[in-house]
Design an enzyme around this catalytic site. Structure first.
Site: not given
Length: 317
Positions: A149, A177, A179-180, A200-201, A203
Site C-alpha cells: 500500500t 476482500r 484489508g486495512d 502497509t503490509g 492488512g
C-alpha cells in the site's frame, strides 16, 4: 515547518510534487491526495491504482482511505472498480457527515455521480503477471502476500495534519476482500493536535492492532514519533507470534505535529520517502532488529535496482 512521508520508494515522485504544494502554503489534505494520485497513475507500481494486480478473478479492486486531522473527517472506498483515483474519491467522501465510507457498487455510483474519471485499471502487464502467478501456484486460492500500500502522512505550514492510503490489495485475493487500507485507525489515522500514521503490509494482521491509531495514541501519551512506531510494530508483532505462531508484514510511517517523522517495520527491505521544508525528498531503506527500526539513505545502486525491477516488462506466455 512542513513534513510529508510515505511508504515505499514508489512514492518519491508524488512526494516531490506534494512538497512543491506544501512550499506554497498548501494544505496537508491536498498534499496527501497529490502524492497518492501520482502513485495511482503510474502503471509500473503494481500494488496501487492503474496497473494494480488483480484478484483471483482478474478484476482490479481498489481501496483508499483519507483523514483530515483538523476536523477528524474521514472518507474511504473499498472494492471499487475502474476509477482512476480512489484517493480523490475518499477525500471527497470525507466532506460527508454520513455515508462517508462506501464499497463496491455504492462507491462506484457515488464516484460516477460526482464526475470522477472512469478508467480501465487492468493493464496488459498486470494480466501477464496474473497468468504467470497462477501458473506458478496452480491455484487462485493462495493470495500472493508481497503486495504494498502507499500510505502518506503530512503536516503543513499551518500545523494541519492529514493521512491517506491507496492500494489494489492482495494479489489474487478473493473478490470482495478488504484489508486495512480503507479502515480508519488501522490503515491510517490523523489528529492535528498530535500527529498521523499510515500502514502497509498484511492488512489482516495490521487491523488486529489498530496500528495507525495506536501510534498516534502513543504519541499523545508522550512517546516520540519513532518510539511510537517502534513500540506499536514490535508489540503487535510479538502478540501475533504469541497468539498465532506467526506475524505478517507490518510497516508504518508517521509524523508528529512538530514535523518529525518516523518509521518501523518487522521485515527486511521496507523503504519509505520523507521530505521536509528546505530539504529535498529522500528515500530511506530500513533495518529492523530487536524491536527497533533504523534507516539510512538509499544508495544509488539500490535506487537503480528498485526501478529496474519495478519497471521490468513481462514476457507474453
Amino acid at each position: 515547518m512542513w513534513t510529508i512521508a510515505a511508504t515505499w520508494r514508489m512514492a518519491l515522485e508524488g512526494i516531490t510534487e506534494a512538497g512543491k504544494n506544501l512550499d506554497q502554503s498548501g494544505h496537508a489534505s491536498d498534499a496527501v491526495e497529490l502524492a497518492a494520485k501520482a502513485v495511482e497513475d503510474n502503471q509500473w507500481y503494481k500494488s496501487v491504482g492503474y496497473g494494480g494486480l488483480p484478484n483471483e478473478e482478474m478484476d482490479v479492486e481498489l481501496d483508499a482511505g483519507f483523514m483530515d486531522g483538523d476536523t477528524m473527517d474521514i472518507g474511504a472506498v473499498a472494492g471499487i472498480h475502474d476509477f482512476a483515483n480512489p484517493i480523490s474519491i475518499a477525500h471527497r467522501l470525507s466532506h460527508e457527515d454520513t455515508n462517508c465510507i462506501l464499497a463496491a457498487q455504492g462507491a462506484e455510483r457515488f464516484a460516477s455521480h460526482e464526475g470522477f474519471e472512469r478508467k480501465n485499471m487492468l493493464t496488459e502487464r498486470a494480466k501477464r503477471l496474473y497468468y504467470e502467478k497462477v501458473e506458478e501456484s496452480h491455484t487462485t486460492q493462495n493470495p500472493y502476500k508481497g503486495h504494498d500500500t502507499v500510505g502518506i502522512v503530512a503536516v503543513d505550514q499551518q500545523g494541519s495534519i492529514a493521512a491517506g492510503t491507496s492500494t489494489s490489495g492482495l494479489f489474487l485475493k478473493r473478490p470482495g476482500r478488504i484489508g486495512d487500507s480503507p479502515i480508519v485507525g488501522s490503515g491510517f489515522y490523523a489528529d492535528s493536535t498530535v500527529g498521523a500514521a499510515s500502514a502497509t503490509g498484511l492488512g489482516e494482521d495490521l487491523m488486529k492492532g489498530c496500528i495507525s491509531y495506536e501510534i498516534v495514541r502513543r504519541m499523545k501519551n508522550g512517546e516520540s514519533v519513532q518510539e511510537a512506531c517502534d513500540h506499536a510494530v514490535s508489540e503487535l508483532n510479538q502478540k501475533l507470534i504469541q497468539c498465532r505462531g506467526k506475524a505478517g508484514d507490518l510497516s508504518v510511517v508517521a509524523v508528529d505535529k512538530a514535523g518529525n517523522f518516523g518509521a518501523a517495520t518487522n521485515i527486511d527491505g521496507f523503504s519509505f520517502v520523507a521530505a521536509r521544508e528546505g530539504e529535498e525528498p529522500v528515500v530511506y531503506v530500513t533495518h529492523a532488529e530487536n524491536g527497533h527500526t533504523s534507516y539510512e539513505k538509499a544508495s544509488e545502486e539500490w535506487l537503480a535496482e528498485y526501478m529496474s525491477t519495478h519497471s521490468a516488462q513481462v514476457d507474453q506466455k
